[in-house]
Design a protein around this motif. Structure first.
Motif, PDB file in Angstrom:
ATOM      1  N   TYR A 195       0.847  -1.183   0.000  1.00 39.13           N
ATOM      2  CA  TYR A 195       0.000   0.000   0.000  1.00 39.13           C
ATOM      3  C   TYR A 195       0.885   1.237   0.000  1.00 39.13           C
ATOM      4  O   TYR A 195       2.039   1.214   0.459  1.00 39.13           O
ATOM      5  CB  TYR A 195      -0.949   0.013   1.206  1.00 39.13           C
ATOM      6  CG  TYR A 195      -0.293   0.214   2.551  1.00 39.13           C
ATOM      7  CD1 TYR A 195      -0.163   1.484   3.112  1.00 39.13           C
ATOM      8  CD2 TYR A 195       0.194  -0.874   3.277  1.00 39.13           C
ATOM      9  CE1 TYR A 195       0.452   1.659   4.348  1.00 39.13           C
ATOM     10  CE2 TYR A 195       0.802  -0.707   4.514  1.00 39.13           C
ATOM     11  CZ  TYR A 195       0.930   0.563   5.039  1.00 39.13           C
ATOM     12  OH  TYR A 195       1.531   0.742   6.261  1.00 39.13           O
ATOM     13  N   CYS A 245       1.562  -5.028   2.725  1.00 38.10           N
ATOM     14  CA  CYS A 245       0.173  -5.131   3.182  1.00 38.10           C
ATOM     15  C   CYS A 245       0.144  -5.873   4.525  1.00 38.10           C
ATOM     16  O   CYS A 245       0.780  -6.920   4.680  1.00 38.10           O
ATOM     17  CB  CYS A 245      -0.649  -5.891   2.137  1.00 38.10           C
ATOM     18  SG  CYS A 245      -2.427  -5.689   2.309  1.00 38.10           S
ATOM     19  N   ALA A 273      -5.459  -8.216   6.031  1.00 41.10           N
ATOM     20  CA  ALA A 273      -5.930  -7.399   4.921  1.00 41.10           C
ATOM     21  C   ALA A 273      -5.314  -7.896   3.618  1.00 41.10           C
ATOM     22  O   ALA A 273      -4.372  -8.691   3.618  1.00 41.10           O
ATOM     23  CB  ALA A 273      -5.570  -5.936   5.148  1.00 41.10           C
ATOM     24  N   TRP A 274      -5.881  -7.428   2.509  1.00 44.87           N
ATOM     25  CA  TRP A 274      -5.315  -7.725   1.197  1.00 44.87           C
ATOM     26  C   TRP A 274      -5.243  -6.431   0.399  1.00 44.87           C
ATOM     27  O   TRP A 274      -6.058  -5.527   0.573  1.00 44.87           O
ATOM     28  CB  TRP A 274      -6.118  -8.795   0.465  1.00 44.87           C
ATOM     29  CG  TRP A 274      -7.587  -8.494   0.309  1.00 44.87           C
ATOM     30  CD1 TRP A 274      -8.562  -8.667   1.251  1.00 44.87           C
ATOM     31  CD2 TRP A 274      -8.239  -7.958  -0.850  1.00 44.87           C
ATOM     32  NE1 TRP A 274      -9.778  -8.276   0.760  1.00 44.87           N
ATOM     33  CE2 TRP A 274      -9.619  -7.842  -0.523  1.00 44.87           C
ATOM     34  CE3 TRP A 274      -7.810  -7.577  -2.104  1.00 44.87           C
ATOM     35  CZ2 TRP A 274     -10.555  -7.350  -1.434  1.00 44.87           C
ATOM     36  CZ3 TRP A 274      -8.742  -7.098  -3.021  1.00 44.87           C
ATOM     37  CH2 TRP A 274     -10.098  -6.993  -2.678  1.00 44.87           C
ATOM     38  N   CYS A 275      -4.224  -6.330  -0.442  1.00 45.14           N
ATOM     39  CA  CYS A 275      -3.944  -5.070  -1.134  1.00 45.14           C
ATOM     40  C   CYS A 275      -3.783  -5.317  -2.625  1.00 45.14           C
ATOM     41  O   CYS A 275      -2.752  -5.841  -3.068  1.00 45.14           O
ATOM     42  CB  CYS A 275      -2.673  -4.431  -0.582  1.00 45.14           C
ATOM     43  SG  CYS A 275      -2.747  -4.006   1.183  1.00 45.14           S
ATOM     44  N   THR A 312      -3.371   0.362  -3.899  1.00 46.30           N
ATOM     45  CA  THR A 312      -4.035   0.476  -2.594  1.00 46.30           C
ATOM     46  C   THR A 312      -3.505   1.705  -1.853  1.00 46.30           C
ATOM     47  O   THR A 312      -2.299   1.939  -1.811  1.00 46.30           O
ATOM     48  CB  THR A 312      -3.807  -0.793  -1.767  1.00 46.30           C
ATOM     49  OG1 THR A 312      -4.460  -1.887  -2.414  1.00 46.30           O
ATOM     50  CG2 THR A 312      -4.381  -0.651  -0.355  1.00 46.30           C
ATOM     51  N   TYR A 350      -5.506  -0.882   5.628  1.00 44.66           N
ATOM     52  CA  TYR A 350      -6.655  -1.745   5.933  1.00 44.66           C
ATOM     53  C   TYR A 350      -7.854  -1.366   5.075  1.00 44.66           C
ATOM     54  O   TYR A 350      -9.007  -1.446   5.503  1.00 44.66           O
ATOM     55  CB  TYR A 350      -6.991  -1.664   7.417  1.00 44.66           C
ATOM     56  CG  TYR A 350      -5.879  -2.190   8.298  1.00 44.66           C
ATOM     57  CD1 TYR A 350      -5.664  -3.559   8.424  1.00 44.66           C
ATOM     58  CD2 TYR A 350      -5.015  -1.325   8.969  1.00 44.66           C
ATOM     59  CE1 TYR A 350      -4.631  -4.051   9.199  1.00 44.66           C
ATOM     60  CE2 TYR A 350      -3.979  -1.814   9.757  1.00 44.66           C
ATOM     61  CZ  TYR A 350      -3.792  -3.175   9.863  1.00 44.66           C
ATOM     62  OH  TYR A 350      -2.764  -3.661  10.629  1.00 44.66           O
ATOM     63  N   ASN A 380      -8.864  -2.999   2.470  1.00 41.30           N
ATOM     64  CA  ASN A 380      -9.553  -4.226   2.055  1.00 41.30           C
ATOM     65  C   ASN A 380      -9.266  -5.306   3.093  1.00 41.30           C
ATOM     66  O   ASN A 380      -8.164  -5.858   3.139  1.00 41.30           O
ATOM     67  CB  ASN A 380      -9.052  -4.685   0.687  1.00 41.30           C
ATOM     68  CG  ASN A 380      -9.201  -3.613  -0.371  1.00 41.30           C
ATOM     69  OD1 ASN A 380     -10.292  -3.283  -0.791  1.00 41.30           O
ATOM     70  ND2 ASN A 380      -8.074  -3.033  -0.786  1.00 41.30           N
ATOM     71  N   CYS A 406      -9.778  -8.957   5.100  1.00 43.04           N
ATOM     72  CA  CYS A 406     -10.240 -10.337   4.904  1.00 43.04           C
ATOM     73  C   CYS A 406     -11.643 -10.441   5.494  1.00 43.04           C
ATOM     74  O   CYS A 406     -11.878  -9.999   6.615  1.00 43.04           O
ATOM     75  CB  CYS A 406      -9.290 -11.324   5.579  1.00 43.04           C
ATOM     76  SG  CYS A 406      -7.713 -11.529   4.704  1.00 43.04           S
ATOM     77  N   GLU A 414      -8.444 -11.078  -2.218  1.00 47.12           N
ATOM     78  CA  GLU A 414      -9.296 -11.641  -1.158  1.00 47.12           C
ATOM     79  C   GLU A 414      -9.203 -13.164  -1.127  1.00 47.12           C
ATOM     80  O   GLU A 414      -9.260 -13.782  -0.069  1.00 47.12           O
ATOM     81  CB  GLU A 414     -10.739 -11.214  -1.385  1.00 47.12           C
ATOM     82  CG  GLU A 414     -11.704 -11.689  -0.301  1.00 47.12           C
ATOM     83  CD  GLU A 414     -13.121 -11.198  -0.535  1.00 47.12           C
ATOM     84  OE1 GLU A 414     -14.056 -12.018  -0.454  1.00 47.12           O
ATOM     85  OE2 GLU A 414     -13.293  -9.991  -0.796  1.00 47.12           O
TER      86      GLU A 414
END
Length: 435
Positions: free
Chosen positions: A155, A167, A171-173, A177, A181, A183, A185, A199
């Motif tokens: 990010y 990341c 969370a996933w980026c 991004t 945070y 995105n 999980c 995701e």
């Protein structure tokens, strides 16, 4: 001569004035150094891009890195720095027209662009100041004309990012991004790893546990007793809302099935943290949902046997000749003597009067034979017909049939009235049943 020409004017020769002026100053000088010092015919106001001190016989060009659009400058200090966003590589510049190169900053007074665009910024061209990289972008190299997209798994927060950040866990980026945070999980998943890019890389919640909120790095906790969490559960008490149809038959849940999260099904029990229902053992059964331990599995219903695990309803009737009192894996208790078990028996049935059974494990009683009697229920062995009486088949009492008046019998086991002895000559037999 009368004297030196005034500062701000050029007297190339034959001037009749200390302040000569062609009356067309704007058109007198253009381009680079516009006056030939050897031209003795030029007498005029000092042209743009130049300066003229007192007694000047020709204009002096403003140096590279400076400029002036004004007439009549009297000294070099009046030449202004080249305009910001441009560079002035030539002397005698009147208007800055050469835009600053991409990847560089020209803050003013530049002969050539020399200040590289700093990290965290971009300079598309004609820049007087560097532009910070927008959120979701970065630049870690100097002298660049554009920023790079923040790569997936990282990010780039806020403006002016130099180096993307990994990341965080939970969370996933995707690419570009802007926040750590942004995105999370989702419910039913977690991640204890850094640098997820999608995701789909979030870990499904561990079987036996639930993940009740977004952004978890570890599961929320064990699923409650009475429920099964096969994986990816978002609740400690999952319920498909169709419990009656969720499980049928024998052992119905594969322990490797990561999609089963529900109320514990009939025929099973689920302790706290169950990743799959545990089948009720053979000899037990349950039609209820949500059992929490094996002791809640009930004994198999009387009159039936439950040879399979995970039985919900007992349907296998006890075999003929056997008794199933409840909790039977298979029928094992033989029907006792004096009784019969026609099938589906929870208790043995006694043989009726006039019937008997002297062998175990029988589905019916036998008729009491002629010459015998079988008194009352549950006869195991027929009794011999007594003297003075006769006993046809299925006789229920010893003296049900007496030898009539005029006869007698001192023998046992008569089967018919004709077998009674006629009274002895010289004697009389005045009542029935005489011996």
């Amino acid at each position: 001569p009368s004297g030196e020409c005034d500062a701000g004017f050029t007297c190339g020769g034959a001037s009749s004035s200390a302040t000569p002026d062609s009356a067309e100053p704007s058109g007198a000088y253009t381009g680079e150094t516009c006056v030939d010092r050897g031209d003795a015919s030029t007498n005029d106001l000092c042209p743009p891009g130049h300066w003229c001190g007192a007694g000047s016989d020709a204009p002096v060009a403003c140096l590279p890195g400076t400029m002036s659009a004004a007439h009549g400058l009297t000294n070099a200090s009046q030449c202004e720095p080249c305009a910001a966003s441009f560079y002035c590589s030539d002397e005698a510049t009147t208007v800055a027209t050469k835009g600053c190169w991409p990847g560089y900053v020209c803050r003013g007074g530049d002969v050539y662009p020399s200040e590289k665009c700093p990290v965290g910024h971009f300079c598309a061209g004609n820049n007087s100041v560097p532009e910070p990289c927008a959120a979701g972008m970065y630049q870690n190299v100097t002298g660049q004309s554009e920023c790079m997209a923040c790569p997936a798994s990282y990010y780039c927060e806020g403006e002016g990012t130099v180096q993307p950040e990994a990341c965080p866990a939970g969370a996933w980026c995707p690419a570009e991004t802007t926040r750590p945070y942004a995105n999370l999980c989702p419910n039913g998943t977690f991640s204890d790893s850094l640098m997820l890019s999608a995701e789909a890389e979030c870990t499904l919640c561990t079987p036996g546990f639930y993940c009740g909120e977004a952004g978890l790095t570890t599961p929320s906790g064990e699923c409650d007793a009475g429920f099964t969490c096969g994986g990816a559960s978002s609740s400690a008490t999952p319920d498909s809302a169709e419990p009656s149809g969720a499980y049928t038959g024998e052992t119905c849940v594969d322990r490797g099935d990561a999609s089963t999260n529900d109320l514990c099904p009939p025929g099973h029990w689920c302790g706290a943290g169950s990743d799959a229902p545990v089948a009720c053992l053979p000899g037990t059964m349950s039609a209820a949902h949500g059992l929490t331990n094996a002791s809640q599995c009930e004994p198999c219903a009387a009159s039936f046997y439950c040879s399979d695990e995970a039985t919900t309803v007992a349907t296998k009737g006890c075999w003929p000749g056997y008794v199933c009192r409840g909790g039977d894996v298979y029928p094992s208790e033989k029907c006792p003597v004096g009784h019969f078990c026609a099938g589906n028996n929870s208790v043995p049935e006694p043989c009726a009067a006039g019937m008997y059974q002297n062998v175990t494990g029988q589905s019916e009683c036998m008729a009491c034979p002629a010459s015998y009697y079988c008194e009352g229920e549950g006869t195991v062995q027929p009794e011999a017909c007594p003297a003075g009486a006769w006993c046809p088949a299925e006789t229920t009492r010893p003296y049900a049939n007496l030898c009539p008046n005029g006869t007698f019998s001192d023998s046992l086991m008569l089967s018919a009235e004709a077998e009674c002895t006629l009274c002895t000559p010289g004697f009389y037999c005045g009542e029935a049943g005489l011996t």
